[in-house]
Motif scaffolding. Structure first.
Motif, short mmCIF file in Angstrom:
data_model
loop_
_atom_site.label_atom_id
_atom_site.label_comp_id
_atom_site.label_asym_id
_atom_site.label_seq_id
_atom_site.Cartn_x
_atom_site.Cartn_y
_atom_site.Cartn_z
N TRP A 245 -3.80 -30.19 -18.66
CA TRP A 245 -4.90 -29.24 -18.61
C TRP A 245 -4.43 -27.88 -19.11
O TRP A 245 -3.32 -27.48 -18.82
CB TRP A 245 -5.39 -29.06 -17.17
N VAL B 1 -4.85 -23.76 -18.67
CA VAL B 1 -5.15 -22.94 -17.49
C VAL B 1 -6.65 -22.76 -17.34
O VAL B 1 -7.21 -22.93 -16.26
CB VAL B 1 -4.43 -21.57 -17.56
N ALA B 2 -7.32 -22.43 -18.44
CA ALA B 2 -8.77 -22.19 -18.39
C ALA B 2 -9.51 -23.44 -17.94
O ALA B 2 -10.42 -23.38 -17.09
CB ALA B 2 -9.28 -21.74 -19.76
N ASN B 3 -9.14 -24.60 -18.48
CA ASN B 3 -9.80 -25.84 -18.11
C ASN B 3 -9.51 -26.20 -16.65
O ASN B 3 -10.39 -26.65 -15.93
CB ASN B 3 -9.35 -26.97 -19.05
N ALA B 4 -8.26 -25.99 -16.21
CA ALA B 4 -7.90 -26.29 -14.82
C ALA B 4 -8.66 -25.37 -13.85
O ALA B 4 -9.09 -25.81 -12.79
CB ALA B 4 -6.39 -26.13 -14.63
N LYS B 5 -8.83 -24.10 -14.23
CA LYS B 5 -9.59 -23.18 -13.37
C LYS B 5 -11.05 -23.62 -13.27
O LYS B 5 -11.63 -23.60 -12.19
CB LYS B 5 -9.50 -21.76 -13.94
N ALA B 6 -11.61 -24.04 -14.39
CA ALA B 6 -13.01 -24.44 -14.41
C ALA B 6 -13.25 -25.75 -13.66
O ALA B 6 -14.34 -25.99 -13.15
CB ALA B 6 -13.50 -24.57 -15.85
N LYS B 7 -12.21 -26.59 -13.60
CA LYS B 7 -12.36 -27.91 -13.00
C LYS B 7 -11.32 -28.16 -11.92
O LYS B 7 -10.76 -29.25 -11.79
CB LYS B 7 -12.25 -28.98 -14.07
N LEU B 8 -11.05 -27.13 -11.11
CA LEU B 8 -9.99 -27.22 -10.11
C LEU B 8 -10.18 -28.41 -9.16
O LEU B 8 -9.22 -29.11 -8.84
CB LEU B 8 -9.88 -25.92 -9.31
N SER B 9 -11.39 -28.66 -8.72
CA SER B 9 -11.64 -29.79 -7.82
C SER B 9 -11.24 -31.10 -8.47
O SER B 9 -10.65 -31.98 -7.83
CB SER B 9 -13.11 -29.85 -7.41
N ILE C 234 -0.39 -28.47 -16.03
CA ILE C 234 -1.19 -27.35 -16.52
C ILE C 234 -0.34 -26.58 -17.50
O ILE C 234 0.80 -26.22 -17.21
CB ILE C 234 -1.67 -26.46 -15.36
N ARG D 187 0.25 -23.35 -20.29
CA ARG D 187 -0.06 -21.95 -20.57
C ARG D 187 0.49 -21.65 -21.96
O ARG D 187 1.65 -21.91 -22.22
CB ARG D 187 0.57 -21.04 -19.53
#
Length: 88
Positions: free
Chosen positions: A11, A13-21, A34, A36
């Protein structure tokens, strides 16, 4: 056969933040990396995986006693050189 997006384990970082669950849910069954700036930065794992990887396996004394170097004839005498002059 190409992997489906559901098999994704890397993932941004941006995608992980948007889809953290979703990252957390997937980490229950497999580590999630993740990135960077295009480079791996962190790995998210389940608590069970973390505990399994960090469990202590004996003491330092046991490790040293089991070392194959224990019976080696090593010269471990400390050198008694004079201290270096650190003044500039």
């Amino acid at each position: 056969m190409q992997p489906s997006p559901h098999d994704e384990k890397i993932w941004t970082v941006a995608n992980a933040k948007a889809k953290l669950s979703e990252v957390i849910d997937r980490a229950q069954s497999a580590p999630q990396t993740i990135t960077r700036n295009g480079k791996p930065s962190v790995v998210v794992v389940s608590v069970e995986e973390w505990q399994r990887k960090t469990v202590r396996r004996g003491t330092l004394v046991e490790f040293l006693m089991d070392s194959p170097l224990r019976s080696a004839d090593l010269d471990l005498e400390r050198q008694r050189d004079e201290p270096r002059d650190l003044s500039l």
